[in-house]
Every structure is written in C-alpha cells, then in structure tokens.
Design a protein around this motif. Structure first.
Motif, PDB file in Angstrom:
ATOM      1  N   ASP A  48      48.385 -12.831 -20.688  1.00  0.00           N
ATOM      2  CA  ASP A  48      47.329 -12.455 -21.646  1.00  0.00           C
ATOM      3  C   ASP A  48      47.636 -11.143 -22.246  1.00  0.00           C
TER       4      ASP A  48
ATOM      5  N   CYS B 178      44.569 -13.484 -16.787  1.00  0.00           N
ATOM      6  CA  CYS B 178      43.195 -13.426 -16.413  1.00  0.00           C
ATOM      7  C   CYS B 178      43.074 -15.068 -16.142  1.00  0.00           C
TER       8      CYS B 178
ATOM      9  N   THR C 181      40.837 -18.337 -15.434  1.00  0.00           N
ATOM     10  CA  THR C 181      39.623 -19.075 -15.679  1.00  0.00           C
ATOM     11  C   THR C 181      39.659 -20.523 -15.026  1.00  0.00           C
ATOM     12  N   VAL C 182      38.602 -20.905 -14.808  1.00  0.00           N
ATOM     13  CA  VAL C 182      38.291 -22.279 -14.374  1.00  0.00           C
ATOM     14  C   VAL C 182      38.809 -23.136 -15.561  1.00  0.00           C
ATOM     15  N   ASN C 183      38.744 -22.773 -16.775  1.00  0.00           N
ATOM     16  CA  ASN C 183      39.252 -23.611 -17.879  1.00  0.00           C
ATOM     17  C   ASN C 183      40.532 -24.201 -18.024  1.00  0.00           C
ATOM     18  N   GLU C 184      41.501 -23.525 -16.924  1.00  0.00           N
ATOM     19  CA  GLU C 184      43.017 -23.560 -17.343  1.00  0.00           C
ATOM     20  C   GLU C 184      43.122 -25.057 -16.989  1.00  0.00           C
TER      21      GLU C 184
ATOM     22  N   PRO D 280      40.227 -19.133  -9.780  1.00  0.00           N
ATOM     23  CA  PRO D 280      39.376 -18.871 -10.837  1.00  0.00           C
ATOM     24  C   PRO D 280      38.841 -17.809 -10.715  1.00  0.00           C
ATOM     25  N   GLY D 281      38.846 -16.604 -11.643  1.00  0.00           N
ATOM     26  CA  GLY D 281      38.239 -15.453 -11.443  1.00  0.00           C
ATOM     27  C   GLY D 281      38.847 -14.269 -11.084  1.00  0.00           C
TER      28      GLY D 281
END
Length: 147
Positions: free
Chosen positions: A24, A40, A42-45, A102-103
């Motif tokens: 990132d 970073c 995220t659960v959206n990966e 995630p997180g």
C-alpha cells in the motif's frame, strides 16, 4: 526519512496491478539498499473468498510476494533500473510465525544484502504490531521489460 511512496507512485515503479499489488505504501528506505513497506489487510481482499471461508487467513505465498515487492521497490527505485522488472528467483529459509488476518497492518522490510550484475539477494521480515510474521531470504533477477 528516506524513500516514501504512495500506492500511485509504487505503480510507477512496479508493474503489479490489482489483485496482485500487495504494497500500500513505502514508508522508508534507500534506493538500492533497503525499503520498508506497509500492507493494510482488509476482509475485502479477493483471496479471502477461498482462503479460507469461515476462517480468513492471508496466504503465506502472498506474504512472501508482498515482501518481494517491497524489495522490488528498493532495487527498481534506482534511476538505472527504472522501467525494468525484478523477477523472483528463489525463496530460502522462509519461516512463518503468525497468521495474518483482516484488520492486520503488515510492516515489511527488505534489505538488499548482495548483488552481482542483475542478480541480488534480500533479507526480508514482515511484522504485525512488532511481532514477527515471516522471515525469508529472497533472490531476484533484474531484466528489461522488453525481454
């Protein structure tokens, strides 16, 4: 502080794009010597769709790739290497110590320890909250984009 690049500037150095751009930002470093980057998570990966449903864990091979991309920025940020590609040649002594979920904010550092012509070696470490996630030695080869 040395090198600092946002995601747009990284895209000007590395050829990786979605879903394979795994750094990132670069927060410090010295071209040709070392770089420190951040991912970073995220659960959206996209990889969380299948790794694993019900227990999201970032794949270890993608952590290795993310560290290699940080090393790629370190070597390709040199003016003489701009526009070239850095290919992964070898991964040695990879040690996974903790899962990435995630997180998490993964901080990665790659120090280029040896270089002979187009071949180089980087010592890489990734951490989350100061805790080691993975370490590995990564060998790379630099090539022109046309090759």
């Amino acid at each position: 502080m040395g090198m600092q690049y946002d995601s747009n500037e990284i895209a000007g150095i590395l050829p990786h794009r979605y879903p394979f751009a795994l750094v990132d930002k670069i927060v410090d470093g010295e071209p040709g010597q070392w770089a420190k980057g951040v991912k970073c998570v995220t659960v959206n990966e996209p990889f969380f769709q299948g790794h694993f449903p019900g227990k999201h864990v970032m794949p270890g091979v993608l952590l290795i790739e993310a560290m290699a991309q940080v090393g790629g920025v370190a070597i390709l940020a040199l003016p003489e290497n701009r526009g070239k590609l850095a290919f992964l040649g070898r991964v040695k002594d990879a040690r996974f110590k903790r899962q990435v979920v995630p997180g998490d904010v993964v901080e990665m550092e790659c120090r280029l320890t040896r270089r002979r012509g187009p071949i180089g070696v980087g010592e890489c470490t990734a951490t989350v909250n100061g805790e080691i996630v993975v370490t590995a030695e990564i060998t790379f080869a630099i090539s022109s984009a046309e090759a």
